[in-house]
Design an enzyme around this catalytic site. Structure first.
Site, PDB file in Angstrom:
ATOM      1  N   CYS A 164       0.808  -1.223   0.000  1.00  0.00           N
ATOM      2  CA  CYS A 164       0.000   0.000   0.000  1.00  0.00           C
ATOM      3  C   CYS A 164       0.842   1.275   0.000  1.00  0.00           C
ATOM      4  CB  CYS A 164      -0.923   0.011   1.208  1.00  0.00           C
ATOM      5  SG  CYS A 164      -1.902  -1.498   1.368  1.00  0.00           S
ATOM      6  N   HIS A 220      -3.120   6.885   2.024  1.00  0.00           N
ATOM      7  CA  HIS A 220      -3.536   5.595   1.483  1.00  0.00           C
ATOM      8  C   HIS A 220      -5.005   5.372   1.817  1.00  0.00           C
ATOM      9  CE1 HIS A 220      -4.130   1.463   0.652  1.00  0.00           C
ATOM     10  NE2 HIS A 220      -4.047   1.072   1.907  1.00  0.00           N
ATOM     11  N   ASN A 267     -10.194  -0.195  -1.115  1.00  0.00           N
ATOM     12  CA  ASN A 267      -8.745  -0.228  -0.923  1.00  0.00           C
ATOM     13  C   ASN A 267      -8.104  -0.833  -2.171  1.00  0.00           C
ATOM     14  OD1 ASN A 267      -6.089  -0.799  -0.230  1.00  0.00           O
ATOM     15  ND2 ASN A 267      -6.585  -1.537   1.822  1.00  0.00           N
TER      16      ASN A 267
END
Length: 312
Positions: free
Chosen positions: A113, A238, A268
Site C-alpha cells: 500500500c 492511502h 482499498n
C-alpha cells in the site's frame, strides 16, 4: 543535481462496479455494516481479461497525454504493485511494451500500500541524480485476484485500479524529501501469501498503528518540505479505511487541506490508491497548479513513505 516535479497525473478503473448490496448477496454482510466500519460504498472490479499491466497502461497513457508527451520521451518506468502473479516479464516491462516506450529502465516496486510513494521517491532520486530525464511512475493493483470472496472481513475492503504520474527534471523542486521506513517485526499484520496468494490482515493492529504512530511521521514529512501542516492544500493518504483516514488527517493538523476520501467509491486499491485519489482531485479541480499536497502511503510490511508534492 537536478530537481524534479510531477508534470501530470492520470488514473483508470475497470467498468464493473460492485456495491455493498451486491456483496450482501455473496457473504453475510450489509451496506450498514460495511459503511459504518470502513466507509466503503462501492468498488471497481477488473475482469479475468483485465490484467494488472492493462490497468497500469491505461492510467499511464492518460498521464502521458495530460503532460503532452510521447512514449519515446520516457526513459524510466516504475510500477508499484503487489499483485503481479508472474515473476517475469515484470509489470513495468509489460507496460512499456503496451505503450511503445522504446528502451526504458523498467522496474517493479513491491511495498504494497506504500508502493506508489516509494516509487515516486525513487523516480525523484533518479532524476535529481541525472539517471533519468522523465519517469513514468504507476501504482496498479488487482486486489480482487488475491481476495477470498467468501471472507467477509476482507472482501468488503478491496477494489482494482491504477494511477500514474509523469516525473521530469525541473528548475524548481516539485517533489519534497521523502520520509520512509517500516516496522518489519509487525510485517505479519498485512499479508498476501500462499498458493494461490490471498490477502489477509490484522485489522485492529493496523488501525492502532495507523492512528497512533503515523500522525507524527506524516508531520515530519511535511517539515522536511519546509512547511507546516496548515500550509497544505491537500492530503492524500492511502485509501484503506475511512475510519483510519479521517482521524489520521485530523491528527496531522492540515486544517486548510482538502482530504481525499476516494475510498468510499473505490475501496482499498493498495498501491493504486494514492495516485488514483490524487488524480481524481486534480481532475475535479479540487486542487490548483502549485498547491502543496501531502502524499502518504502506509500498510503492508508495515511500511510507510510520504512526501509533499506540488500539484501539476
Amino acid at each position: 543535481m537536478n530537481r524534479s516535479r510531477i508534470a501530470a497525473v492520470g488514473h483508470y478503473q475497470p467498468a464493473k462496479v460492485l456495491t455493498n448490496e451486491d456483496l450482501a448477496g455473496m457473504v453475510d454482510t450489509s451496506d450498514e455494516w460495511i459503511t459504518s466500519r470502513v466507509g466503503i460504498r462501492t468498488r471497481h472490479i477488473a475482469g479475468p481479461d483485465e490484467p494488472v499491466d492493462e490497468l497500469a497502461a491505461h492510467a499511464a497513457a492518460k498521464a502521458l497525454a495530460a503532460a503532452g508527451l510521447a512514449p519515446g520521451d520516457i526513459d524510466l518506468v516504475l510500477v508499484a504493485t503487489s499483485t503481479a502473479i508472474d515473476r517475469s516479464p515484470n509489470m513495468a516491462a509489460r507496460v512499456a511494451s503496451r505503450l511503445g516506450i522504446p528502451s526504458p529502465a523498467a522496474m517493479d516496486v513491491n511495498v504494497v500500500c506504500a508502493g506508489f510513494t516509494h516509487a515516486l521517491a525513487t523516480a525523484d532520486h533518479a532524476v535529481r541524480a541525472g539517471g533519468s530525464a522523465r519517469a513514468l511512475v504507476i501504482g496498479a493493483d488487482k486486489m480482487s485476484e488475491v481476495t477470498d470472496w467468501s471472507d467477509r472481513t476482507t472482501c468488503v475492503l478491496v477494489g482494482d485500479g491504477a494511477g500514474a504520474a509523469v516525473v521530469e527534471a525541473a528548475d524548481e523542486s516539485g517533489i519534497g524529501p521523502v520520509l520512509w521506513g517500516s516496522v518489519p517485526e509487525m510485517g505479519h499484520a498485512v499479508r498476501i501469501e500462499g498458493t494461490p496468494p490471498r490477502f489477509a490482515q490484522e485489522g485492529q493492529s493496523v488501525y492502532r498503528w495507523a492512528t497512533t504512530q503515523l500522525p507524527a511521521i506524516a508531520r515530519k514529512a511535511v517539515e522536511r518540505a519546509g512547511l507546516t501542516p496548515a500550509d497544505l492544500a491537500g492530503v492524500v493518504l492511502h485509501q484503506a479505511n475511512l475510519r483510519i483516514i479521517e482521524p489520521l488527517a485530523d491528527k496531522i493538523g492540515a486544517v486548510n487541506a482538502v482530504v481525499a476520501r476516494d475510498v468510499t467509491e473505490s475501496g482499498n486499491t493498495s498501491a493504486a490508491s494514492i495516485p488514483l485519489a490524487f488524480s481524481k482531485l486534480v481532475e475535479q479541480g479540487a486542487l490548483s497548479t502549485g498547491d502543496p499536497v501531502l502524499l502518504f502511503g502506509f500498510g503492508g510490511n508495515l511500511s510507510y513513505a510520504g512526501q509533499v508534492v506540488r500539484c501539476p
